[in-house]
Design a protein around this motif. Structure first.
Motif, PDB file in Angstrom:
ATOM      1  N   ASN A  99      -5.465   2.772  -2.781  1.00 46.71           N
ATOM      2  CA  ASN A  99      -4.420   2.644  -1.765  1.00 46.71           C
ATOM      3  C   ASN A  99      -3.263   1.761  -2.219  1.00 46.71           C
ATOM      4  OD1 ASN A  99      -5.773   4.148   0.316  1.00 46.71           O
ATOM      5  ND2 ASN A  99      -7.158   2.407   0.498  1.00 46.71           N
ATOM      6  N   VAL A 100      -3.392   1.102  -3.362  1.00 48.54           N
ATOM      7  CA  VAL A 100      -2.420   0.095  -3.797  1.00 48.54           C
ATOM      8  C   VAL A 100      -1.249   0.754  -4.523  1.00 48.54           C
ATOM      9  CG1 VAL A 100      -2.068  -1.939  -5.255  1.00 48.54           C
ATOM     10  CG2 VAL A 100      -4.196  -1.680  -3.958  1.00 48.54           C
ATOM     11  N   LEU A 101      -0.043   0.450  -4.041  1.00 49.14           N
ATOM     12  CA  LEU A 101       1.172   0.894  -4.713  1.00 49.14           C
ATOM     13  C   LEU A 101       1.566  -0.125  -5.779  1.00 49.14           C
ATOM     14  CD1 LEU A 101       3.453   2.998  -4.814  1.00 49.14           C
ATOM     15  CD2 LEU A 101       4.655   1.638  -3.113  1.00 49.14           C
ATOM     16  N   LEU A 155       0.831  -1.198   0.000  1.00 43.13           N
ATOM     17  CA  LEU A 155       0.000   0.000   0.000  1.00 43.13           C
ATOM     18  C   LEU A 155       0.869   1.252   0.000  1.00 43.13           C
ATOM     19  CD1 LEU A 155      -2.798  -0.904   2.564  1.00 43.13           C
ATOM     20  CD2 LEU A 155      -2.608  -1.470   0.143  1.00 43.13           C
ATOM     21  N   ASN A 156       0.251   2.379  -0.347  1.00 49.13           N
ATOM     22  CA  ASN A 156       0.945   3.662  -0.340  1.00 49.13           C
ATOM     23  C   ASN A 156       1.494   3.984   1.041  1.00 49.13           C
ATOM     24  OD1 ASN A 156       0.315   4.099  -3.058  1.00 49.13           O
ATOM     25  ND2 ASN A 156      -1.652   4.996  -2.528  1.00 49.13           N
ATOM     26  N   SER A 157       0.873   3.478   2.082  1.00 49.09           N
ATOM     27  CA  SER A 157       1.302   3.739   3.458  1.00 49.09           C
ATOM     28  C   SER A 157       2.541   2.927   3.843  1.00 49.09           C
ATOM     29  CB  SER A 157       0.173   3.407   4.426  1.00 49.09           C
ATOM     30  OG  SER A 157      -0.108   2.017   4.385  1.00 49.09           O
ATOM     31  N   GLY A 158       2.927   1.957   3.018  1.00 48.83           N
ATOM     32  CA  GLY A 158       4.077   1.113   3.316  1.00 48.83           C
ATOM     33  C   GLY A 158       3.712  -0.230   3.905  1.00 48.83           C
ATOM     34  N   VAL A 159       2.446  -0.440   4.226  1.00 49.42           N
ATOM     35  CA  VAL A 159       1.990  -1.712   4.798  1.00 49.42           C
ATOM     36  C   VAL A 159       1.880  -2.754   3.684  1.00 49.42           C
ATOM     37  CG1 VAL A 159       0.100  -2.848   6.019  1.00 49.42           C
ATOM     38  CG2 VAL A 159       0.755  -0.515   6.626  1.00 49.42           C
ATOM     39  N   ASP A 160       2.302  -3.992   3.974  1.00 50.56           N
ATOM     40  CA  ASP A 160       2.188  -5.108   3.036  1.00 50.56           C
ATOM     41  C   ASP A 160       1.070  -6.033   3.476  1.00 50.56           C
ATOM     42  OD1 ASP A 160       4.471  -4.181   1.807  1.00 50.56           O
ATOM     43  OD2 ASP A 160       5.748  -5.811   2.474  1.00 50.56           O
ATOM     44  N   TYR A 161       0.323  -6.533   2.513  1.00 58.61           N
ATOM     45  CA  TYR A 161      -0.652  -7.592   2.758  1.00 58.61           C
ATOM     46  C   TYR A 161      -0.251  -8.778   1.899  1.00 58.61           C
ATOM     47  CZ  TYR A 161      -3.508  -4.318   5.319  1.00 58.61           C
ATOM     48  OH  TYR A 161      -3.946  -3.430   6.262  1.00 58.61           O
TER      49      TYR A 161
END
Length: 92
Positions: A77-79, A32-38
Motif C-alpha cells: 500500500n506504500v507509495l 499510501l496509494n490511496s492518498g492517505v498520509d501517516y
C-alpha cells in the motif's frame, strides 16, 4: 588514486537501503496509494516495505483524522516514505 566505487564510507554513494536504515527511530511521513498520509516514528520495516510506526497520526486531505499509538502498514500500500521535520504539535 582509483575511484573504485562500492566503498561503503563514500559520501556520494548511498543506496535506498542505507537511507531506510538511517531513518529508523526518526519522524517520517508514509504516503499510501490511496492518498492517505501517516506521520510518526519509524520503528522498523522489512524487505517488503511493511512498516511499523509509533506515535502515528493519520491525515486525510491534509487534515488530522486519527491518532494511533502503534501502527502497522502493509508494504504493497506504500507509495513513498519521507523524512519529516518536526511540527509545532510535536515539540511546541
Amino acid at each position: 588514486m582509483s575511484g573504485g566505487g562500492g566503498e561503503k564510507g563514500s559520501a556520494t554513494t548511498k543506496t535506498p537501503a542505507d537511507f531506510l536504515k538511517s531513518i529508523r527511530g526518526r519522524p517520517v511521513v508514509v504516503k499510501l496509494n490511496s492518498g492517505v498520509d501517516y506521520r510518526g516514528i519509524l520503528a522498523c520495516l522489512d524487505g517488503y516495505m511493511n512498516i511499523a510506526m509509533e506515535q502515528t497520526e493519520e491525515y486525510v486531505n491534509g487534515q488530522l483524522k486519527n491518532k494511533y499509538g502503534d501502527a502497522f502498514i502493509r508494504g504493497n500500500n506504500v507509495l513513498y516514505i519521507s523524512t519529516s521535520k518536526r511540527t509545532l504539535a510535536d515539540g511546541a
